[in-house]
Scaffold this active site. Structure first.
Site, PDB file in Angstrom:
ATOM      1  NE  ARG A 175      -2.180  -1.256   3.562  1.00  0.00           N
ATOM      2  CZ  ARG A 175      -2.658  -1.226   4.801  1.00  0.00           C
ATOM      3  NH1 ARG A 175      -3.890  -0.813   5.012  1.00  0.00           N
ATOM      4  NH2 ARG A 175      -1.915  -1.595   5.821  1.00  0.00           N
ATOM      5  CB  THR A 234       3.051 -17.967   4.235  1.00  0.00           C
ATOM      6  OG1 THR A 234       3.670 -16.716   3.884  1.00  0.00           O
ATOM      7  CG2 THR A 234       3.879 -19.111   3.674  1.00  0.00           C
ATOM      8  NE  ARG A 236      -5.434 -15.508   8.647  1.00  0.00           N
ATOM      9  CZ  ARG A 236      -4.342 -15.555   9.393  1.00  0.00           C
ATOM     10  NH1 ARG A 236      -3.208 -16.020   8.858  1.00  0.00           N
ATOM     11  NH2 ARG A 236      -4.359 -15.160  10.647  1.00  0.00           N
ATOM     12  CD  GLU A 265      -6.200 -22.496   6.627  1.00  0.00           C
ATOM     13  OE1 GLU A 265      -6.177 -22.493   7.879  1.00  0.00           O
ATOM     14  OE2 GLU A 265      -5.443 -21.804   5.944  1.00  0.00           O
ATOM     15  CG  HIS A 283      -2.634 -21.863   8.823  1.00  0.00           C
ATOM     16  ND1 HIS A 283      -3.827 -21.202   8.687  1.00  0.00           N
ATOM     17  CD2 HIS A 283      -1.726 -20.894   9.169  1.00  0.00           C
ATOM     18  CE1 HIS A 283      -3.685 -19.909   8.932  1.00  0.00           C
ATOM     19  NE2 HIS A 283      -2.404 -19.711   9.223  1.00  0.00           N
ATOM     20  N   GLY A 285       2.841 -21.885   9.481  1.00  0.00           N
ATOM     21  CA  GLY A 285       3.809 -20.797   9.388  1.00  0.00           C
ATOM     22  C   GLY A 285       4.436 -20.420  10.700  1.00  0.00           C
TER      23      GLY A 285
END
Length: 317
Positions: A175, A234, A236, A265, A283, A285
């Protein structure tokens, strides 16, 4: 006596040490049921939520004395922020401990996908026929390749550092541009998202899930990518249109994907499970012994600061 309810069985010792004198309501099994939550939150001052596990509004409404929700995880899309803001409830997260392990796993997914490590491992372990030879089972090196990072926050920066050390060049889209010092330190160059997708050999997604990022990568974006490029996620699952990803992989629009997160998930489409050029993780990470303890400590510190009349270090509401 203050009360805190911890929704899932995360490390408890840190809460006992940092919040002495508190009553800690902790699940006997892995987690509480919805009915148990509603029954137990009636007089709690704080709730510890865990990323990936939704805290429903009816549970929040059943806790009239609730003052703070401390999320165990960097993302807090499991909480209805508009609802808690209307009720004047403070929300915190725990971003710092997740930075390095998530970047580490992203780097591992990059290497594993490009070098076909998951595919070869499965063939050998399943005792499938594999022909060995100097020009067989070839893969792609990351040395000299360009990594495009979408989302240059703390995790993106930690991944960039690893990539540069591995001989890659880095471009990023965010951003806002990072500081000139960070760009120099990471040898990273800001580009538009379109240029990043068109020119990168590996695209890594490292942004939070928001209304703006949901479905950010879909059919149009895959069409921009190189046919030899890899997608790493990694962040969402819902930041990617999962069906568009399946089609892009099946049709050779991109070369492969390394995924730690999924749209629904723990359900993973069979198509992704079956493709040899997709490296899957459940998931994980932040899933290290060390990180889990650090996260519990930071969550407890946020709660402690709030009840000492201070602004919690990781307040997000």
């Amino acid at each position: 006596m203050n009360k805190v309810l911890i929704m899932l069985a995360v490390p408890r010792q840190q809460f006992e040490e940092i919040l002495p004198g508190w009553e800690i309501i902790y699940p006997e099994d892995e987690s509480f049921t919805r009915e148990e939550l509603i029954d137990k939150v009636a007089d709690v001052d704080a709730i510890v939520t865990v990323y990936g596990n939704k805290l429903s509004n009816d549970v929040i409404d059943a806790a009239p004395g609730l003052k703070i929700i401390a999320n165990f995880g960097a993302g807090y899309d499991n909480i209805d922020m508009e609802h808690v803001t209307r009720k004047g409830i403070v929300v915190t997260n725990s971003p710092d401990p997740v930075t390095e392990p998530t970047a580490e796993l992203a780097m591992g997914l990059m290497i594993g996908t490009a070098r076909r490590m998951g595919e070869m491992n499965n063939i050998l372990k399943n005792k499938e026929e594999l022909k060995w030879g100097v020009m067989r089972n070839l893969s792609t090196t990351l040395v000299g390749k360009q990594l495009g990072i979408i989302g240059m926050g703390a995790i993106g920066k930690a991944l960039a550092r690893r990539a540069v050390a591995s001989g890659m060049s880095v471009v990023y889209h965010n951003r806002n541009k990072v500081s000139a010092d960070d760009e120099k330190r990471l040898n990273a160059r800001y580009v538009s998202q379109k240029e990043l997708l068109k020119t990168s050999d590996v695209v890594s997604l490292n942004m939070p899930l928001t209304a703006q990022t949901k479905g950010l990568i879909g059919k149009e974006q895959f069409q921009l990518m190189k046919p030899e490029a890899f997608l790493i996620n990694t962040a969402r699952g819902p930041v990617v249109d999962e069906q568009a990803l399946v089609l892009a992989l099946q049709n050779g629009v991109i070369a492969g994907a390394g995924l730690d997160v999924f749209d629904n998930e723990p359900t993973i489409p069979d198509a992704l499970r079956e493709m040899p050029n997709v490296f899957l993780m459940p998931h994980l990470g932040t899933a290290t012994h060390e990180t889990r303890g650090e996260m519990s400590a930071l969550v407890a510190e946020n709660i402690k600061a709030f009840f000492e009349g201070k602004v919690p270090p990781n307040q997000v509401s």
